[in-house]
Design an enzyme around this catalytic site. Sequence first.
Site, mmCIF file in Angstrom:
data_model
loop_
_atom_site.group_PDB
_atom_site.id
_atom_site.type_symbol
_atom_site.label_atom_id
_atom_site.label_comp_id
_atom_site.label_asym_id
_atom_site.label_seq_id
_atom_site.Cartn_x
_atom_site.Cartn_y
_atom_site.Cartn_z
ATOM 1 N N HIS A 85 -3.545 10.720 6.526
ATOM 2 C CA HIS A 85 -2.571 9.914 6.882
ATOM 3 C C HIS A 85 -1.575 10.168 8.057
ATOM 4 O O HIS A 85 -1.118 9.457 8.722
ATOM 5 C CB HIS A 85 -1.787 9.367 5.653
ATOM 6 C CG HIS A 85 -1.001 10.644 5.186
ATOM 7 N ND1 HIS A 85 -0.114 11.457 5.692
ATOM 8 C CD2 HIS A 85 -1.145 11.193 3.887
ATOM 9 C CE1 HIS A 85 0.169 12.478 4.674
ATOM 10 N NE2 HIS A 85 -0.449 12.160 3.388
ATOM 11 N N ASP A 107 0.810 -1.197 0.018
ATOM 12 C CA ASP A 107 -0.067 0.084 0.030
ATOM 13 C C ASP A 107 0.789 1.295 -0.267
ATOM 14 O O ASP A 107 2.067 0.908 0.260
ATOM 15 C CB ASP A 107 -0.944 0.108 1.322
ATOM 16 C CG ASP A 107 -1.950 1.167 1.218
ATOM 17 O OD1 ASP A 107 -2.966 1.239 0.469
ATOM 18 O OD2 ASP A 107 -1.774 2.065 2.097
ATOM 19 N N GLU A 129 1.042 5.768 0.674
ATOM 20 C CA GLU A 129 0.367 6.900 1.345
ATOM 21 C C GLU A 129 0.957 8.088 0.436
ATOM 22 O O GLU A 129 2.347 7.982 -0.023
ATOM 23 C CB GLU A 129 0.718 7.328 2.508
ATOM 24 C CG GLU A 129 0.119 6.143 3.640
ATOM 25 C CD GLU A 129 -1.352 6.118 3.381
ATOM 26 O OE1 GLU A 129 -2.181 7.137 3.119
ATOM 27 O OE2 GLU A 129 -1.890 4.938 3.696
ATOM 28 N N HIS A 136 -4.711 4.109 7.410
ATOM 29 C CA HIS A 136 -4.311 5.123 6.570
ATOM 30 C C HIS A 136 -2.672 5.102 6.872
ATOM 31 O O HIS A 136 -2.001 6.258 6.916
ATOM 32 C CB HIS A 136 -4.840 6.364 6.798
ATOM 33 C CG HIS A 136 -6.373 6.360 6.188
ATOM 34 N ND1 HIS A 136 -6.388 6.338 4.927
ATOM 35 C CD2 HIS A 136 -7.462 6.552 6.566
ATOM 36 C CE1 HIS A 136 -7.862 6.192 4.700
ATOM 37 N NE2 HIS A 136 -8.378 6.563 5.824
ATOM 38 N N ASP A 139 -2.334 -0.681 6.379
ATOM 39 C CA ASP A 139 -3.236 -0.962 5.391
ATOM 40 C C ASP A 139 -2.868 -2.249 4.433
ATOM 41 O O ASP A 139 -3.719 -3.012 4.030
ATOM 42 C CB ASP A 139 -3.485 0.074 4.385
ATOM 43 C CG ASP A 139 -4.416 1.311 5.148
ATOM 44 O OD1 ASP A 139 -4.879 1.073 6.119
ATOM 45 O OD2 ASP A 139 -4.411 2.518 4.440
#
Length: 726
Positions: free
Chosen positions: A591, A540, A542, A681, A686
Amino acid sequence: MKPKVKYWIFLLAIANVIFGVIVASLVGSWYNLSLTERDFVQSIADKILPFPLLGAVIIMLAIGTLVSLLFRYYIIPTLQMAEETRLITAVNPDYRLLPKGARELVHLAEVINDSAAAYQRLQTDVEITVSAAKAELHAERNRLAALMSELPHGVLVCNTDGQILLYNAQAQQMLQPKGVKQYTGAAGGWIGLGRSIFGILHRDPIVHALELLQQAVEKGQNAPTTGFMMTLRGGICLRVSMAPVFSDSCEEHDHCLRCGKREISGIVLTLQDMTPQIEADTRRDLLIQSLTDDVQGALGDIRQAITTILSQPELGLEELTGYRQTIDRASRSIQGQLGQARENYARHLQALSKVEDVLAESLLEVLQRNIGERFNLQIDCRAAEGLWLQLDSYSTVQAISHLAGMLKQQSQVDRLILSLQPGEAGRAALQLSWPTAGVTAQLVDDWAASPLMTDTQGRLLSVQDLIVQHGGAIVMEANAEGCCQGVCIGLPAPSAQERVGFAAPQGPRPVYYAFDLFHQRGSAEMRQQPLRKLTFVVFDTETTGLNPGEGDEIIQIGAVRIVNSRLLHDEAIDQLIDPRRSVPAASVAIHGIQPELLVDQPTIDQVLPHFHQFAAGAVLVAHNAAFDMRFLQLKEAASKVRFDQPVLDTLLLSSIVHPHLGNHSLDDIAERLNLTILGRHTALGDALVTAEILLKLIPLLEAQGVHTLADALEASAASPFNKLSY
């Protein structure tokens, strides 16, 4: 097919039938009338036709209403109940159906919930039995881990395609390139289950050694082995020993004992770092060469001086004195060079000797017991708490015990004090004192010169040699009368970072294995592999925003590996990234990554190559993968890597198994599957919940006939959510 589509198809079919019957009846009646009757019908058509048409419309409305009620209270609830029931039986026994729809379906939902409760009780009983079996298996695993973690060398086990299926911490540390910064976090490491060994070690020597082993097996050798030297990045030189792992089956039979054939299914690699020994040999050769050159020059000066003196007896006093000084200076130079050579050679022997990490308290306990039992001496011990030494403990104990014996025999010493305290610059001070008696310095000198052991080449080493090998020296402690009342010996005391394998344990022993990988046969068959047997890297990101094509950048990447349906928490990545641009406040609110945390972090072109290596040979998985993959693809040119492996999206997979259960956000899916999200987040948080979702979705996919990677990719392509692009 969606229920909405089915509804309209069903409704249109009924409309076509009704209007078709009406039109067919009118046409048939028209052609059965005479001309006079047709003229009459035409004259009253405007009075009679509206009523059949109005009736048809009323019938259609009534039928449409009934069909809508049928779908609302029977068909759609039935489809939802089917998906929810499969959810209970496959992944979440705690899930219960919410009664909805017609009374009959509400009753059915109550019956299913009662059955689910009974199923859960039965599953609990089964889990108790399984837990007992797992406890026994866990004990076996701990025994394997204890054996592997205590080995002095690195160990790797691979299948014949080079996929790693077992490694220990020594191998992981040994194969970490020296001087190469690893941006993706210590947990990721450079080796891992399911990864290819050829990404770290050169392929050709291993393939050649495997061919030699295969030939040896074909010639009937029972336990063939081979070995070779290999150089890694950073100048590390490895000695690699290689042995085969045999399969218990062959192509013709279930078990090879039936035909006597043995097929190699894997290899065991034992790794030994030869760099210190090679460096020590190089220093020895340079030492010998330097000593030879220096001594040869000094001997030349001496020879020339002696020759001149002997050939010219009439030399004056001043000239003779000059030649004598030349001889004296050259001889002193030779003496100094020999002394320096002795020290350097002792360091060379130290590099080759077998030293070990020993706790100071343990060493003193052994000395106390050994000296007390052999010489009947009273021993008082004092050791600094937590002090570690790095030495040859056996030789050290023998040397100190020998001094105690000489003190007992020659000076009638009856009490000794042993003290080990930290010194300066990574040293420790071992003090041995006898305050009730004084001995001559000659006794200590005799002890230091006593032969103690032989080295690997048969040379006799004294106590002094042993101490010098450890980089220490013997210092006598004298009283006011000049009598010796103790000695102080310097010993190496490495820091915690310098000691390998003796750090305080954190969690389970660092040994990792996945023996099911013996049965995998390369990436060409990856698409036909069952989902349960695949290696996944779930990741994942951000970002600074939601528009990768408009300048938004990755600021954090998190990833975790899944091998054979096992989530490997020890093989993970959690890395912040400097985006080299501002981070909007709206993004920070989501985040929580403050811009100051990104200062001095590596850039994306530095991180992606390491993430690419981490994901090599695995299927990439993400939630709403199109978003994350777009960010990666835009950075492929700058980072000079390309992510061309298959990609699965948990959003699409969820829409396949639950097409009638509404939203497929990460939070909704986690709630449906009874999963708790920690660190929402955050990239790693995640990624971890996405990995757990994937493991829960696999049995649900199998229940719908999606068993292999090819099946999953085909079903994902047909998902109505497979239209998102960034």
